[in-house]
Design an enzyme around this catalytic site. Structure first.
Site, mmCIF file in Angstrom:
data_model
loop_
_atom_site.group_PDB
_atom_site.id
_atom_site.type_symbol
_atom_site.label_atom_id
_atom_site.label_comp_id
_atom_site.label_asym_id
_atom_site.label_seq_id
_atom_site.Cartn_x
_atom_site.Cartn_y
_atom_site.Cartn_z
ATOM 1 N N LYS A 125 -0.483 2.100 2.606
ATOM 2 C CA LYS A 125 0.708 1.844 3.422
ATOM 3 C C LYS A 125 1.467 3.156 3.537
ATOM 4 O O LYS A 125 1.787 3.789 2.529
ATOM 5 C CB LYS A 125 1.558 0.716 2.836
ATOM 6 C CG LYS A 125 2.522 1.100 1.752
ATOM 7 C CD LYS A 125 3.465 -0.052 1.384
ATOM 8 C CE LYS A 125 4.795 0.477 0.909
ATOM 9 N NZ LYS A 125 5.651 -0.491 0.242
ATOM 10 N N GLU A 141 4.170 -10.910 0.794
ATOM 11 C CA GLU A 141 4.560 -10.061 -0.339
ATOM 12 C C GLU A 141 5.979 -10.400 -0.772
ATOM 13 O O GLU A 141 6.905 -10.370 0.043
ATOM 14 C CB GLU A 141 4.482 -8.588 0.107
ATOM 15 C CG GLU A 141 5.187 -7.619 -0.802
ATOM 16 C CD GLU A 141 5.392 -6.236 -0.167
ATOM 17 O OE1 GLU A 141 6.312 -5.529 -0.623
ATOM 18 O OE2 GLU A 141 4.658 -5.857 0.760
#
Length: 205
Positions: free
Chosen positions: A126, A37
């Site tokens: 998340k 990411e």
């Protein structure tokens, strides 16, 4: 609903520059990472993400973090970014990314946010910031979530405490400053990547 990479650890390269990206991403993949990411508050993020998708897209799930609006999702789609990670629960962003065929790990903190994210189509959650809530909180939240939803701990996860979050029901974690800090030498990235991969293997044994 299952996570799409072999190793459920997301490397967060906040602040990386296009010049540094290839060496660090290459090293992470070599160490065993297969989800990368690059947050959108990094310098020239479109250049970095575009290049990493071209160079490593066949070896890892590559995409963006800190995605805050649907326009950013559209730009990521033009780069063939496959992963969208958000810091917050924004149904419009999640829906747009899912419509573009991306995997979304949506940031959430409460049961309400978690279910809002799932209803919008997020394939993973998340819990952020995980270290502030602690494994006990995540375990309690997991009790009400559908068991098949992959949950990641993000924020304050280290090789030393990764096993605690996994014992609480997380399939893995998003790894930020303990794995990569802007400007750090490649040797540090390699060292931390190996430490996290070893910690993950120990936790699943």
């Amino acid at each position: 609903m299952s996570w799409q990479t072999k190793v459920p650890l997301i490397a967060i390269l906040r602040g990386i520059t296009p010049d540094e990206a290839e060496a660090h991403v290459g090293a992470l993949i070599e160490a065993g990472f297969d989800a990368i990411e690059i947050p959108l508050n990094s310098p020239e993020w479109a250049k970095s993400i575009g290049a990493m998708v071209k160079n490593f897209g066949d070896k890892a799930l590559i995409g963006a973090g800190t995605v805050l609006n649907p326009a950013q999702v559209d730009e990521l789609a033009t780069l063939n970014s496959k992963l969208v990670v958000t810091p917050n629960t924004d149904a419009a962003v999640i829906r747009q990314a899912v419509a573009k065929g991306m995997i979304v790990a949506a940031g959430c903190a409460t049961a309400t946010e978690a279910f809002t994210a799932l209803q919008a189509g997020a394939q993973a959650l998340k819990i952020f910031p995980s270290s502030a809530f602690g494994p006990g909180y995540i375990k309690a939240l997991k009790a009400v979530l559908p068991p098949e939803v992959p949950v990641f701990a993000v924020g304050g996860v280290t090789p030393e405490n990764l096993h605690e979050f996994m014992a609480a029901g997380c399939i893995g974690a998003g790894l930020g400053s303990d794995l990569y800090r802007a400007g750090q030498p490649l040797s540090r990235t390699v060292e931390q990547a190996r430490a996290f991969i070893a910690a993950y293997k120990d936790a699943v044994r």
